[in-house]
Motif scaffolding. Structure first.
Motif, mmCIF file in Angstrom:
data_model
loop_
_atom_site.group_PDB
_atom_site.id
_atom_site.type_symbol
_atom_site.label_atom_id
_atom_site.label_comp_id
_atom_site.label_asym_id
_atom_site.label_seq_id
_atom_site.Cartn_x
_atom_site.Cartn_y
_atom_site.Cartn_z
ATOM 1 N N VAL A 1 0.848 -1.195 0.000
ATOM 2 C CA VAL A 1 0.000 0.000 0.000
ATOM 3 C C VAL A 1 0.879 1.239 0.000
ATOM 4 O O VAL A 1 1.967 1.251 0.589
ATOM 5 C CB VAL A 1 -0.965 0.046 1.210
ATOM 6 C CG1 VAL A 1 -2.021 -1.040 1.125
ATOM 7 C CG2 VAL A 1 -0.218 -0.062 2.524
ATOM 8 N N LYS B 1 -3.459 3.342 -0.505
ATOM 9 C CA LYS B 1 -3.963 2.750 -1.755
ATOM 10 C C LYS B 1 -3.135 1.528 -2.125
ATOM 11 O O LYS B 1 -1.913 1.557 -2.056
ATOM 12 C CB LYS B 1 -3.902 3.770 -2.893
ATOM 13 C CG LYS B 1 -4.805 4.949 -2.661
ATOM 14 C CD LYS B 1 -4.690 5.940 -3.780
ATOM 15 C CE LYS B 1 -5.527 7.172 -3.431
ATOM 16 N NZ LYS B 1 -5.041 8.354 -4.069
ATOM 17 N N ARG B 2 -3.815 0.477 -2.545
ATOM 18 C CA ARG B 2 -3.163 -0.783 -2.931
ATOM 19 C C ARG B 2 -2.296 -0.571 -4.165
ATOM 20 O O ARG B 2 -2.714 0.071 -5.130
ATOM 21 C CB ARG B 2 -4.244 -1.833 -3.214
ATOM 22 C CG ARG B 2 -3.719 -3.154 -3.714
ATOM 23 C CD ARG B 2 -3.154 -3.997 -2.577
ATOM 24 N NE ARG B 2 -2.779 -5.309 -3.072
ATOM 25 C CZ ARG B 2 -1.526 -5.640 -3.385
ATOM 26 N NH1 ARG B 2 -0.558 -4.791 -3.261
ATOM 27 N NH2 ARG B 2 -1.250 -6.846 -3.817
#
Length: 139
Positions: free
Chosen positions: A109, A113-114
């Motif tokens: 991440v 956010k991935r």
């Protein structure tokens, strides 16, 4: 050795994932998580991982990466777009034209956010001339 590196990377991802499925009323930190597993692998499609490192950048730079502060600063400069790590190769360095692919990855991440990023270079010389100025894959 390959299975050991894969196990370390898998364990690191589990730690990064934490309790993603559990709902929490309050965040544990003021910082969005930024933690990655970085790999360098020999090959392209069926690459064999030869090196792996963990990197956590928020709230402080840490992990198994040898220079987490410099790596986090380089990643922060990309604003989460790891393709921006791919600078034009140094013009004063010539690389042989043989194909011996090297693949780098970043999984985890970034600022909550991935990220699942991968790039393959034609050989180690092409990788080093492209990535030398940032410290992300210098482990």
């Amino acid at each position: 050795m390959r299975h050991r590196i894969a196990a370390v990377a898998a364990s690191a991802l589990l730690v990064l994932a934490g309790s993603a499925g559990a709902a929490q009323a309050k965040p544990d930190s003021l910082y969005a998580p930024s933690a990655l597993v970085l790999t360098v692998a020999q090959g392209d499609e069926q690459a064999t991982v030869v090196r792996a490192s963990t990197l956590s950048c928020a709230p402080t730079a840490q992990g198994t990466h040898p220079d987490p502060q410099a790596a986090c600063a380089a990643l922060a400069a990309t604003s989460g777009s790891l393709d921006r790590l791919l600078a034009a190769p140094a013009p004063d360095r010539a690389c042989p034209l043989h194909y011996d692919p090297v693949t780098v990855t970043a999984d985890g991440v970034w600022e909550g956010k991935r990220i699942a990023w991968k790039h393959t270079f034609s050989n180690t010389c092409a990788m080093s001339t492209t990535l030398d100025d940032n410290h992300v894959f210098a482990f």
